[in-house]
Write an enzyme that holds these catalytic residues in place. Structure first.
Site, PDB file in Angstrom:
ATOM      1  N   CYS A 365       0.332  -9.479  13.528  1.00  0.00           N
ATOM      2  CA  CYS A 365       0.251 -10.673  13.606  1.00  0.00           C
ATOM      3  C   CYS A 365      -1.558 -12.078  13.155  1.00  0.00           C
ATOM      4  O   CYS A 365      -2.887 -11.194  12.389  1.00  0.00           O
ATOM      5  CB  CYS A 365      -1.249 -10.523  14.500  1.00  0.00           C
ATOM      6  SG  CYS A 365       0.046  -9.912  16.004  1.00  0.00           S
ATOM      7  N   TYR A 394       2.592  -0.123  -6.471  1.00  0.00           N
ATOM      8  CA  TYR A 394       1.311  -0.663  -5.699  1.00  0.00           C
ATOM      9  C   TYR A 394       1.671  -0.892  -4.190  1.00  0.00           C
ATOM     10  O   TYR A 394       1.671  -2.357  -4.001  1.00  0.00           O
ATOM     11  CB  TYR A 394       0.922  -1.582  -6.096  1.00  0.00           C
ATOM     12  CG  TYR A 394      -0.015  -1.146  -7.906  1.00  0.00           C
ATOM     13  CD1 TYR A 394      -1.074  -0.924  -7.981  1.00  0.00           C
ATOM     14  CD2 TYR A 394       0.985  -1.978  -9.145  1.00  0.00           C
ATOM     15  CE1 TYR A 394      -1.449   0.156  -8.820  1.00  0.00           C
ATOM     16  CE2 TYR A 394       0.719  -1.243 -10.254  1.00  0.00           C
ATOM     17  CZ  TYR A 394      -0.590  -0.283 -10.453  1.00  0.00           C
ATOM     18  OH  TYR A 394      -0.695  -0.416 -11.330  1.00  0.00           O
TER      19      TYR A 394
END
Ligand SMILES: *Cc1c(COP(=O)(O)O)cnc(C)c1O
Length: 441
Positions: A365, A394
């Site tokens: 969201c 990463y």
């Protein structure tokens, strides 16, 4: 696609990694899924270590910069390959020790190491600690004294090289939070300070000039500056540099904008670095130091891909098309952090011609929850398996449980065989550390 022979499109028109069909992997393990190609990880570890063997009489050690991808299995591979590792936290050190990694081959970094991390490192007798602050030097000396040991250290210096890379991931510019600058004299002052410490043995220097660097000249320049500093410090303080750690930062392929290097071509970086070191040490009449390099991204980056299942497809007429997947910034944070670019394809229809430019949206969201923008894809449909390439570095190591999404599991594939190296999380894992105080009950 990159140039790995372990990543290809098979006769069924599916993406294949390490001999395993990605559609089968998605079926067996579910998505989102981090997939690592063991052969490529090993090949990259070997090309660096072999180059040191051939071009520098073996007088150096490759340290895998494990912040790129830290889990027990990757430390187990590094151990088998006979290389060292670097860690930047107590947690990475703990993980490596759990994997049985030899402490003497571990190097610890960090611009603000905590007292308990230093205590832990000393108690586990790790090989080298890279000092990056006065307060840290004091604390480390005191803790080493308490234990009756003399700890090997390097000093992190800043040679002031601007590596050709994304500004957010540069670390050696003059305003960096890392290291002591050669140019302003603080590196020399700190060297003198460390030499007075009875329980610290200064072996030499460390620098890391940035990340995702393709420009060989950056490493050449960094070596030149370092050797000049080694010479100056010998003249001013009589200090002879025994070890030099040149850091990591070698670039990898993400998109067509990046160079597509074969495993063998990574040798060239190290050769350029070694040749410059030999030449410069010759010029200044210095003994050749033991060298370390610390590649992270280039060892695991292209070895990893992430598999997703396509969910909603939303078109904003005349503006953009979003293909939403079952992952997001919680497992793939680099677009949100640096607007990093990626290549994606449909693993179940890998030969289909890309026909449209889309953005891959996550399920968080947050409107910034995009994992890749402007990606060329064939028309994606709900249920397709989407593969994003070069996600080995990463990604898992930066993943979070944002929105209480589960961090995906990771699997390791080799010769068509796949095993979990990080198990799937469960909802129980999410609430494991949650507590409700009595007064809220
Ligand atoms: C991050 C880092 C590395 C590894 O960098 P890569 O770009 O992943 O090769 C090496 N050394 C230090 C000190 C680092 O901070």
């Amino acid at each position: 696609m990159n140039s790995r022979d372990t990543l290809k499109i098979n006769s069924a028109g599916h993406l294949e990694i390490g001999g395993a069909d990605c559609t089968d992997l998605a079926k067996e393990f579910g998505t989102p899924l981090y997939v690592y190609d063991e052969t490529h990880i090993r090949n990259m570890m070997r090309v660096y270590q072999d180059t040191i063997k051939e071009a520098y009489d073996g007088r150096g050690l490759v340290l895998y910069a494990s912040k790129a991808f830290s889990c027990e299995a990757v430390y187990a591979i590094a151990k088998q390959e006979g290389i060292g590792i670097d860690v930047v936290s107590g947690g990475e050190l703990y993980t490596a020790m759990q994997a049985g990694f030899p402490a003497e081959k571990i190097c610890m970094h960090g611009n603000n190491k905590l007292k308990h991390e230093i205590e832990f490192a000393l108690d586990r007798k790790i090989g080298t600690i890279v000092v990056d602050a006065y307060s840290e030097a004091d604390m480390l000396d005191e803790e080493a004294r308490k234990r009756g040991i003399v700890q090997d250290i390097l000093l992190r210096i800043n040679p002031g090289i601007e590596a050709h890379t994304h500004a957010y991931v540069q670390t050696a510019t003059p305003d960096s939070k890392f290291g002591f600058s050669i140019a302003d004299g603080t590196a020399e002052k700190m060297t003198a300070y460390l030499l007075q410490k009875k329980n610290l043995r200064l072996k030499g220097f460390h620098c890391h000039i940035g990340s995702q660097i393709f420009e060989k000249q950056s490493f050449v320049l960094a070596v030149e500056k370092n050797v000049k500093f080694m010479s100056d410090i010998k003249n001013s303080l009589g200090f002879v540099t025994e070890s030099l750690n040149m850091g990591g930062g070698f670039g990898i392929w993400y998109t067509q904008e990046d160079a597509k290097l074969t495993v063998k071509e990574y040798k060239e970086y190290l050769l350029a670095l070694i040749q410059t070191l030999k030449k410069e040490c010759g010029t200044y009449g210095l003994q050749l130091p033991f060298i370390y390099i610390e590649p992270g991204r280039s060892i695991v980056g292209e070895a990893g891909i992430t598999l997703y299942t396509v969910g909603a497809v939303k078109e904003i007429p005349g503006i953009k098309k979003y293909v939403a997947i079952d992952g997001g910034m919680f497992e793939s944070p680099r677009y949100a952090l640096y607007h990093s670019k990626y290549t994606a394809l449909l693993a179940n229809r890998a030969n289909d011609t890309p026909t449209e430019m889309i953005s891959i949206a996550g399920k968080c969201c947050e409107s910034g929850d995009i994992i890749a923008a402007n990606v060329n894809l064939p028309k994606a449909q709900t249920g397709d398996i989407l593969a994003v390439l070069s996600t080995g570095a990463y990604h898992y190591s930066m993943a979070s449980n944002y929105n209480r999404n589960l961090i995906p599991p990771a699997i390791l594939v080799k010769d068509g065989k796949a095993d979990y190296i990080v198990k799937p999380q469960s909802y129980e894992d999410l609430v494991r550390n949650d507590l409700i105080p009595e007064r809220l009950k």
